[in-house]
Design a protein around this motif. Sequence first.
Motif: not given
Length: 103
Positions: A19-47
């Motif tokens: 439960m403590l691990t779940w709380v820490v991971v959830t808090a990290c995901r809320i406070f530090f969300p994933e940054k979206p991948l830039l279109v220029d760096r998307d592998a599919a677009m480069i290909r």
Amino acid sequence: MLTVFALFAIIAVPILFFMLTWVVVTACRIFFPEKPLLVDRDAAMIRRHATREGESIPVGIREIREDQRYLNHQGAQSTYHFSHGDSEGLPLSWFEDLHDRRN
């Protein structure tokens, strides 16, 4: 009495740890969300860009599936008939309504 403490340690300590691990991971995901991948760096677009330029690139199963998904998604645009006439895509009011309901 010792068996009660042992049973508590065997059952409660792992549950509390997870439960403590779940709380820490959830808090990290809320406070530090994933940054979206830039279109220029998307592998599919480069290909796709390299393919348009005529360069040869090694591809695997994952890249082939991404290309098929991209082509199927692009061709799925359809025409809708509304009371005010035909239209391409969805009306703007539907997107606003969806945004209001989601948030």
